[in-house]
Design a protein around this motif. Structure first.
Motif, short mmCIF file in Angstrom:
data_model
loop_
_atom_site.label_atom_id
_atom_site.label_comp_id
_atom_site.label_asym_id
_atom_site.label_seq_id
_atom_site.Cartn_x
_atom_site.Cartn_y
_atom_site.Cartn_z
N ARG A 10 0.80 -1.22 0.00
CA ARG A 10 0.00 0.00 0.00
C ARG A 10 0.84 1.27 0.00
O ARG A 10 0.53 2.23 -0.71
CB ARG A 10 -0.94 -0.01 1.23
N LEU A 11 1.91 1.31 0.80
CA LEU A 11 2.69 2.53 0.90
C LEU A 11 3.31 2.93 -0.43
O LEU A 11 3.51 4.12 -0.70
CB LEU A 11 3.79 2.38 1.95
N SER A 12 3.62 1.97 -1.28
CA SER A 12 4.23 2.29 -2.56
C SER A 12 3.25 3.01 -3.47
O SER A 12 3.62 3.94 -4.21
CB SER A 12 4.77 1.03 -3.23
N TYR A 13 1.98 2.60 -3.44
CA TYR A 13 0.97 3.28 -4.25
C TYR A 13 0.65 4.66 -3.69
O TYR A 13 0.44 5.62 -4.45
CB TYR A 13 -0.29 2.42 -4.34
N GLU A 14 0.63 4.77 -2.37
CA GLU A 14 0.44 6.09 -1.76
C GLU A 14 1.60 7.02 -2.12
O GLU A 14 1.39 8.20 -2.40
CB GLU A 14 0.32 5.95 -0.24
N ALA A 15 2.82 6.48 -2.10
CA ALA A 15 3.99 7.29 -2.46
C ALA A 15 3.90 7.78 -3.89
O ALA A 15 4.32 8.90 -4.21
CB ALA A 15 5.27 6.48 -2.26
N LEU A 16 3.34 6.96 -4.77
CA LEU A 16 3.16 7.35 -6.17
C LEU A 16 2.23 8.56 -6.27
O LEU A 16 2.51 9.53 -6.99
CB LEU A 16 2.60 6.16 -6.95
N LEU A 17 1.14 8.53 -5.52
CA LEU A 17 0.21 9.66 -5.52
C LEU A 17 0.85 10.90 -4.88
O LEU A 17 0.64 12.02 -5.34
CB LEU A 17 -1.07 9.28 -4.79
N LEU A 18 1.61 10.69 -3.81
CA LEU A 18 2.30 11.80 -3.16
C LEU A 18 3.27 12.48 -4.13
O LEU A 18 3.26 13.70 -4.28
CB LEU A 18 3.05 11.31 -1.92
N ALA A 19 4.12 11.69 -4.78
CA ALA A 19 5.12 12.25 -5.68
C ALA A 19 4.46 12.95 -6.86
O ALA A 19 4.90 14.04 -7.28
CB ALA A 19 6.05 11.14 -6.17
N ALA A 20 3.41 12.36 -7.41
CA ALA A 20 2.73 12.97 -8.55
C ALA A 20 2.02 14.26 -8.15
O ALA A 20 2.02 15.24 -8.90
CB ALA A 20 1.73 11.98 -9.14
N SER A 21 1.44 14.28 -6.95
CA SER A 21 0.75 15.50 -6.51
C SER A 21 1.75 16.61 -6.18
O SER A 21 1.46 17.79 -6.39
CB SER A 21 -0.14 15.20 -5.30
N LEU A 22 2.93 16.25 -5.68
CA LEU A 22 3.97 17.25 -5.43
C LEU A 22 4.39 17.91 -6.75
O LEU A 22 4.49 19.14 -6.83
CB LEU A 22 5.17 16.59 -4.75
N ARG A 23 4.61 17.10 -7.75
CA ARG A 23 5.02 17.66 -9.04
C ARG A 23 3.90 18.53 -9.64
O ARG A 23 4.16 19.59 -10.20
CB ARG A 23 5.38 16.53 -10.01
N ALA A 24 2.65 18.10 -9.51
CA ALA A 24 1.54 18.82 -10.13
C ALA A 24 1.20 20.11 -9.39
O ALA A 24 0.88 21.13 -10.02
CB ALA A 24 0.31 17.92 -10.19
N SER A 25 1.27 20.08 -8.06
CA SER A 25 0.77 21.21 -7.26
C SER A 25 1.85 22.16 -6.80
O SER A 25 1.55 23.30 -6.44
CB SER A 25 0.03 20.68 -6.03
N ALA A 26 3.11 21.72 -6.77
CA ALA A 26 4.21 22.57 -6.28
C ALA A 26 5.37 22.50 -7.26
O ALA A 26 6.47 22.04 -6.89
CB ALA A 26 4.62 22.15 -4.87
N PRO A 27 5.17 22.97 -8.49
CA PRO A 27 6.25 22.87 -9.48
C PRO A 27 7.48 23.68 -9.12
O PRO A 27 8.57 23.43 -9.65
CB PRO A 27 5.60 23.39 -10.77
N GLY A 28 7.35 24.64 -8.21
CA GLY A 28 8.49 25.45 -7.79
C GLY A 28 9.30 24.86 -6.66
O GLY A 28 10.28 25.48 -6.20
N PHE A 29 8.93 23.67 -6.20
CA PHE A 29 9.66 23.04 -5.08
C PHE A 29 11.09 22.72 -5.52
O PHE A 29 11.31 22.04 -6.53
CB PHE A 29 8.94 21.77 -4.63
N GLN A 30 12.08 23.20 -4.76
CA GLN A 30 13.48 23.08 -5.15
C GLN A 30 14.24 21.99 -4.40
O GLN A 30 15.39 21.69 -4.72
CB GLN A 30 14.20 24.42 -4.93
N GLY A 31 13.62 21.40 -3.38
CA GLY A 31 14.31 20.37 -2.61
C GLY A 31 14.19 19.01 -3.25
O GLY A 31 13.75 18.86 -4.40
N LYS A 32 14.59 17.98 -2.50
CA LYS A 32 14.48 16.61 -2.96
C LYS A 32 13.37 15.89 -2.21
O LYS A 32 13.10 16.18 -1.05
CB LYS A 32 15.81 15.87 -2.75
N LEU A 33 12.74 14.96 -2.90
CA LEU A 33 11.79 14.06 -2.27
C LEU A 33 12.50 12.74 -2.03
O LEU A 33 12.86 12.03 -2.99
CB LEU A 33 10.56 13.85 -3.16
N PHE A 34 12.76 12.42 -0.77
CA PHE A 34 13.40 11.17 -0.40
C PHE A 34 12.35 10.15 0.02
O PHE A 34 11.48 10.47 0.86
CB PHE A 34 14.40 11.38 0.74
N LEU A 35 12.42 8.97 -0.54
CA LEU A 35 11.58 7.86 -0.11
C LEU A 35 12.46 6.88 0.64
O LEU A 35 13.29 6.18 0.05
CB LEU A 35 10.92 7.19 -1.32
#
Length: 323
Positions: A13-38
């Motif tokens: 389950r966590l892997s599918y949730e992470a997919l939605l998290l990463a996709a929503s970060l890219r879609a909603s916060a395109p100016g985010f300059q840090g890294k997303l660590f999983l």
């Protein structure tokens, strides 16, 4: 200030949730300059390898900008998976960080939130799940014993607008998000406090269940020890217009904002994500077969049941609880 985001990912389950998290970060916060660590746990404290081995999911997450961060569980492991969020901090680069549970959507410009990383804080979207106060004790006695054990002053943490000994008077967080300037310092202290509570429990806590609440018991003590406290109005976007800690897809459809549903369905409609998410039953049934909309019609967001348990029960009665 640039900062990193860390979430814990495992197979399932966590892997599918992470997919939605990463996709929503890219879609909603395109100016985010840090890294997303999983962060991926491992080590001998797991009887089965918990890591994400699905190559298609790994490739999709990396394509969305995520960096996998392996770490070894040395204290908790499979006996207390919530401890992953504690031990994972020690593997991060020692730069300002925001921890997010994987069951979180980014729904706004996260890069615009004015974090003060020198003053840590955490989510206030919680219920009075701990402690369960016996007749012979009080909230003050239980929390007071914890602060005293670690040489901390409880007085600055009290919300004096709440009635005496009401659970809301005491600092208690949901550990779905928290932040600080140094994951190393924060993680080491978090680990020390949580382990001490587990292994050398104060007598005032003898009647208390420590699991699964241990991370949320320790977190206020860690935050207070670094001079932090309740989040101010500048952080209202967290658990608001900027992030949504939805807990499960049925609860998202039942109680979260129209914007959260919009972001969920928008990112899930992407061809590559749709192909992967269809293997996850809750996503397949609730998003792609529109059964989530049936849940949404069951509830008035302006007049929800006060307790999450009541929302869950109603969804289960309708045969739509999918986790």
């Amino acid at each position: 200030m640039a900062f990193n985001i860390v979430a814990v990912v495992q197979a399932g389950r966590l892997s599918y949730e992470a997919l939605l998290l990463a996709a929503s970060l890219r879609a909603s916060a395109p100016g985010f300059q840090g890294k997303l660590f999983l962060a991926e746990p491992g080590g001998p404290l797991w009887p089965q390898d918990p890591r994400l081995t699905n190559p298609a999911l790994r490739a999709a997450l990396e394509g969305l900008g995520a960096t996998f961060l392996p770490f070894q569980n040395c204290v908790f492991g499979a006996s207390y998976p919530h401890g992953n969020k504690i031990e994972a901090l020690l593997a991060l680069p020692d730069e300002p960080f925001l921890f997010l549970d994987t069951d979180t959507l980014v729904t706004g410009d996260l890069a615009a939130v004015p974090f003060d990383f020198a003053r840590p804080s955490a989510s206030m979207r919680r219920e009075g799940t701990w402690p369960t106060v016996p007749l012979y004790s009080t909230h003050e006695a239980i929390w007071g014993a914890l602060y005293a054990r670690f040489g901390l002053d409880i007085a600055p943490t009290l919300d004096l607008s709440e009635p005496a000994d009401h659970w809301r008077r005491f600092l208690y967080f949901n550990a779905g998000w928290f932040f600080h300037a140094s994951p190393k310092a924060f993680g080491e202290r978090f680990l020390t406090i949580a382990r001490t509570i587990r292994d050398d429990t104060p007598p005032e806590l003898a009647a208390q269940e420590l699991f699964p609440w241990l991370d949320q018991i320790a977190l206020p003590l860690v935050v207070q020890s670094f001079g932090g406290g309740r989040p101010g109005p500048e952080l209202a976007g967290l658990d608001g217009d900027v992030t949504c800690h939805y807990r499960s897809l049925p609860l998202l459809y039942a109680r979260e904002s129209d914007r959260a549903v919009e972001v969920l369905e928008e990112v899930a409609s992407q061809k590559e994500l749709r192909r992967l998410l269809r293997d996850h039953e809750p996503a397949r049934e609730l998003i792609y077969k529109n059964r989530g909309r049936k849940i949404r019609e069951m509830f008035d967001r302006a007049d929800l049941p006060r307790r999450e348990q009541a929302i869950r029960a109603r969804i289960r009665e309708a045969g739509l609880w999918l986790r």
